[in-house]
Scaffold this active site. Structure first.
Site, PDB file in Angstrom:
ATOM      1  N   HIS A   1      -3.992   1.025 -16.129  1.00 50.91           N
ATOM      2  CA  HIS A   1      -4.023   1.987 -14.675  1.00 50.91           C
ATOM      3  C   HIS A   1      -2.334   1.879 -14.303  1.00 50.91           C
ATOM      4  CE1 HIS A   1      -4.571   2.899 -10.668  1.00 50.91           C
ATOM      5  NE2 HIS A   1      -5.792   3.178 -10.769  1.00 50.91           N
TER       6      HIS A   1
ATOM      7  N   SER B   1     -10.020   4.680 -10.002  1.00 53.11           N
ATOM      8  CA  SER B   1     -10.398   3.330  -9.771  1.00 53.11           C
ATOM      9  C   SER B   1     -11.202   3.292  -8.858  1.00 53.11           C
ATOM     10  CB  SER B   1      -9.146   2.459  -9.866  1.00 53.11           C
ATOM     11  OG  SER B   1      -9.896   1.272  -9.689  1.00 53.11           O
TER      12      SER B   1
ATOM     13  N   CYS C   1      -6.385  -1.996   0.247  1.00 52.60           N
ATOM     14  CA  CYS C   1      -6.221  -0.705   0.757  1.00 52.60           C
ATOM     15  C   CYS C   1      -7.034  -0.424   1.967  1.00 52.60           C
ATOM     16  CB  CYS C   1      -6.287   0.274  -0.395  1.00 52.60           C
ATOM     17  SG  CYS C   1      -6.335   1.880   0.223  1.00 52.60           S
TER      18      CYS C   1
ATOM     19  N   THR D   1      -4.660  -1.789  -5.460  1.00 53.16           N
ATOM     20  CA  THR D   1      -5.396  -1.520  -4.195  1.00 53.16           C
ATOM     21  C   THR D   1      -6.650  -0.970  -4.041  1.00 53.16           C
ATOM     22  OG1 THR D   1      -4.107   0.339  -3.991  1.00 53.16           O
ATOM     23  CG2 THR D   1      -2.978  -1.448  -3.429  1.00 53.16           C
TER      24      THR D   1
ATOM     25  N   GLU E   1      -1.161   1.840 -11.494  1.00 49.85           N
ATOM     26  CA  GLU E   1      -0.493   1.073 -10.382  1.00 49.85           C
ATOM     27  C   GLU E   1      -0.520  -0.121 -10.896  1.00 49.85           C
ATOM     28  OE1 GLU E   1      -2.480  -0.908  -6.228  1.00 49.85           O
ATOM     29  OE2 GLU E   1      -3.339   0.959  -7.138  1.00 49.85           O
TER      30      GLU E   1
ATOM     31  N   CYS F   1      -7.551  10.173   1.212  1.00 50.63           N
ATOM     32  CA  CYS F   1      -6.793   9.368   2.124  1.00 50.63           C
ATOM     33  C   CYS F   1      -5.502   9.613   2.650  1.00 50.63           C
ATOM     34  CB  CYS F   1      -6.820   7.708   1.551  1.00 50.63           C
ATOM     35  SG  CYS F   1      -5.911   7.687   0.004  1.00 50.63           S
TER      36      CYS F   1
END
Length: 340
Positions: free
Chosen positions: A141, A249, A220, A190, A143, A19
């Site tokens: 995680h 993830s 996201c 996200t 994030e 991405c």
């Protein structure tokens, strides 16, 4: 490789793989590792993206990955460092920024802008006196750690409904409590399943009628697009291959989605992990990859399939994304402390 001999058609999901946030982060590391090589070697806080192949390739270029900035002191004794640290695409707590600045490190913040947006919302809502319900799949995680670190005194971690009980540090959305139900907002990791996230938010909305829910745009775009691509292909195939690290993830959510839609879905990180028995009786196969998986790994799998099936038809299904993010600029320790 006899199990692959009946394969007739492969559908490659578009979009798949890198991405915009991943491209930005990897290119930043590669460029600065080269630019700073005369000064010394580059350090990255956490894996730049959750893909072992990417990390191994960068390590081969002299890049060091650390999970604790205290490791930099050890590296300074053993290696010649450029005294520059790159923060990974997943985000990081404010305390890590301050620690880097106090160590005299120049910072390149490669956090995905979409993650930064969630951080900004966490700070704003906390300042306005809201309680934040942060939906995720694991308290470990990176994030989740980063977003939680922006307002730990006002944030409660909540499990996405499909992961209830898997991590005791994440509350059950059906029973979670907040000190003030009148001022509560939901934010999310996200990279979750879009469908599961929306279902979890619906559960929370029933529990807290005044829950503030961000727009769908807060999910996201890359996560949504890759999941939608799997959904489009699923009716046409009998099995799915998902190229992803087990630590990704978004990749693991793709695997779960493919399994739920097709039944037969298999995870691999590298082409050489492909197993013939996965494709026994399969004529049509779908392939996708996580947002941190290099495209050459996908093409490596396709090459192996073609070697066993010379007449194999390969169909590119869907459209590529055109979004791009700007590369981060280096920040001096003083600039980091000013903005911390």
């Amino acid at each position: 490789m006899g199990g692959m001999s009946g394969l007739r058609r492969v559908y490659l999901a578009r979009p798949r793989g890198f991405c915009a946030g991943v491209v930005m982060a990897i290119e930043a590391v590669e460029r600065w590792a080269e630019a700073l090589k005369e000064k010394g070697e580059l350090v990255v806080y956490h894996e730049i993206v959750h893909n072992r192949v990417v990390v191994e390739r960068l390590q081969a270029k002299g890049v060091h990955f650390v999970e604790d900035l205290a490791e930099v002191e050890r590296l300074r004794r053993e290696r010649r460092l450029a005294d520059t640290v790159v923060f990974s695409a997943h985000g990081h707590p404010p305390a890590v920024r301050r620690q880097a600045a106090e160590m005299g490190l120049t910072v390149l913040d490669a956090t995905c802008p979409l993650v930064t947006k969630v951080h900004t919302e966490a700070k704003r809502y906390a300042k306005e006196g809201y309680w934040i319900l942060l939906i995720g799949d694991s308290a470990d995680h990176q994030e989740i750690k980063g977003t939680y670190g922006e307002a730990p005194e006002r944030t409660i971690l909540v499990a996405v409904h499909t992961h209830v009980g898997k991590d005791p540090r994440l509350a059950d959305p059906r029973t979670v409590e907040v000190p003030d139900p009148e001022r509560v907002v939901v934010l999310t990791q996200t990279t979750l399943s879009v469908d599961d996230t929306l279902a979890t938010i619906a559960i929370l909305k029933k529990r807290f009628p005044k829950l503030v829910v961000p727009s769908r745009k807060d999910l996201c775009y890359a996560t949504q697009n890759r999941q939608e691509a799997v959904k489009r292909i699923a009716p046409k195939v009998e099995a799915f291959l998902v190229l992803t690290s087990p630590h990704s993830s978004n990749g693991m959510r793709l695997l779960e989605l493919a399994q739920s839609l097709v039944g037969r879905a298999y995870r691999l990180e590298r082409p050489e992990e492909l197993r013939p028995e996965w494709l026994e009786g399969v004529e049509s196969l779908g392939i996708t990859s996580a947002a941190s998986t290099p495209e050459d790994l996908v093409q490596g799998v396709v090459a192996r399939l073609k070697a066993q099936n010379p007449g194999l038809e390969v169909v590119e299904e869907g459209a590529w994304e055109t979004i791009a993010f700007r590369e981060p600029k280096p920040l001096s320790p003083e600039e980091v402390l000013k903005g911390a």
